[in-house]
Design an enzyme around this catalytic site. Structure first.
Site, short mmCIF file in Angstrom:
data_model
loop_
_atom_site.label_atom_id
_atom_site.label_comp_id
_atom_site.label_asym_id
_atom_site.label_seq_id
_atom_site.Cartn_x
_atom_site.Cartn_y
_atom_site.Cartn_z
N GLU A 109 0.83 -1.21 0.00
CA GLU A 109 0.00 0.00 0.00
C GLU A 109 0.86 1.26 0.00
OE1 GLU A 109 -4.06 -1.15 2.31
OE2 GLU A 109 -2.20 -1.54 3.40
N GLU A 129 -3.74 -9.56 3.52
CA GLU A 129 -4.56 -9.33 4.71
C GLU A 129 -5.68 -10.36 4.86
OE1 GLU A 129 -2.80 -5.31 3.64
OE2 GLU A 129 -3.64 -7.02 2.57
#
Length: 255
Positions: A109, A129
């Site tokens: 990210e 995740e």
């Protein structure tokens, strides 16, 4: 300090240094925001390199730290988390991520906040995740989908799988792949080339693209018109056009 920065020839190198895998704990996230705001506000910084070192870019968030957080704690934290990553994405100068080793979860990210990504041929990227029973929470569901398209983003997010540098290049997650020993040099060279360019025009170009992606075409074109015409008030525009007329294209020396 887990994040430091230095400037050379107009290029700021923002260095993540939290061994062994550059896990992004809360203190590191907050430090990134501080540095992004400082670097972005300096006129002597013309371009930025995000760099995690020779071994790893960032292997993700600090899972042990997150494990101790309940719903109430994360509800309070997640807005600040987004502000930290948004601060990197809003750096007005051109930003390149130099990716070695792993760029996973929050590390991926962070790379998505850059304008351009150069990866080592041994790099691995992904949003794992889902393997923790979560989804990306620092912009991954939004920035990844905008970069590689929704179906490829869903594949990576749904499965949590890691992609090689070769696949990342093929799907558009990274822009260039180089041997592992050349990553920083390639990123610095990319940034240096832009550091010698017209600073205000580069900032305007970045703002036009980024802001335009967040709205409809008509509004995006209005943003472009305003930024384009505004550049006619700058010294760089005068320098560029005068050089073109007198010397030909590509010879302007911008201050």
């Amino acid at each position: 300090m887990t994040v430091t920065w230095e400037i050379k020839e107009g290029v700021a190198t923002v260095r993540l240094d939290r061994p062994p895998v550059n896990a992004l704990d809360i203190a590191t996230q907050d430090r990134f925001r501080e540095i992004a705001e400082e670097v972005g506000g300096r006129e002597d910084v013309r371009a930025v390199v995000l760099w995690g070192g020779e071994k790893v870019f960032a292997a993700g968030a600090d899972v042990k730290e997150m494990q101790s957080m309940d719903h109430a704690a994360m509800t309070l934290r997640v807005r600040t988390l987004h502000e930290c990553y948004d601060a990197v994405a809003r750096i007005p100068q051109p930003v390149v991520a130099a990716i070695t080793g792993y760029a996973l979860g929050g590390g991926c990210e962070l790379a998505l906040c850059a304008d351009y990504r150069i990866a080592a041929d041994t790099a691995r990227l992904g949003q794992p995740e889902i393997l923790l029973g979560l989804i990306p929470g620092a912009g991954g569901t939004q920035r990844l989908a905008r970069l590689v398209g929704p179906s490829k983003a869903k594949d990576l997010i749904f499965t949590g799988r890691q992609v090689t540098a070769e696949e990342a290049l093929r799907i558009g997650l990274v822009d260039r792949v180089v041997p592992v020993g050349e990553v920083y040099e390639a990123a610095f060279a990319w940034a240096s080339r832009l550091a010698a360019g017209p600073a205000l025009a580069l900032r305007a170009a970045k703002e036009a693209v980024d802001q335009g992606l967040n709205t409809d075409l008509a509004t995006g074109l209005a943003i472009e018109r305003a930024l384009f015409s505004g550049l006619f008030a700058t010294e760089d525009r005068e320098t560029g056009m005068r050089s073109f007329v007198e010397e030909g294209p590509g010879r302007a020396r911008f201050r």
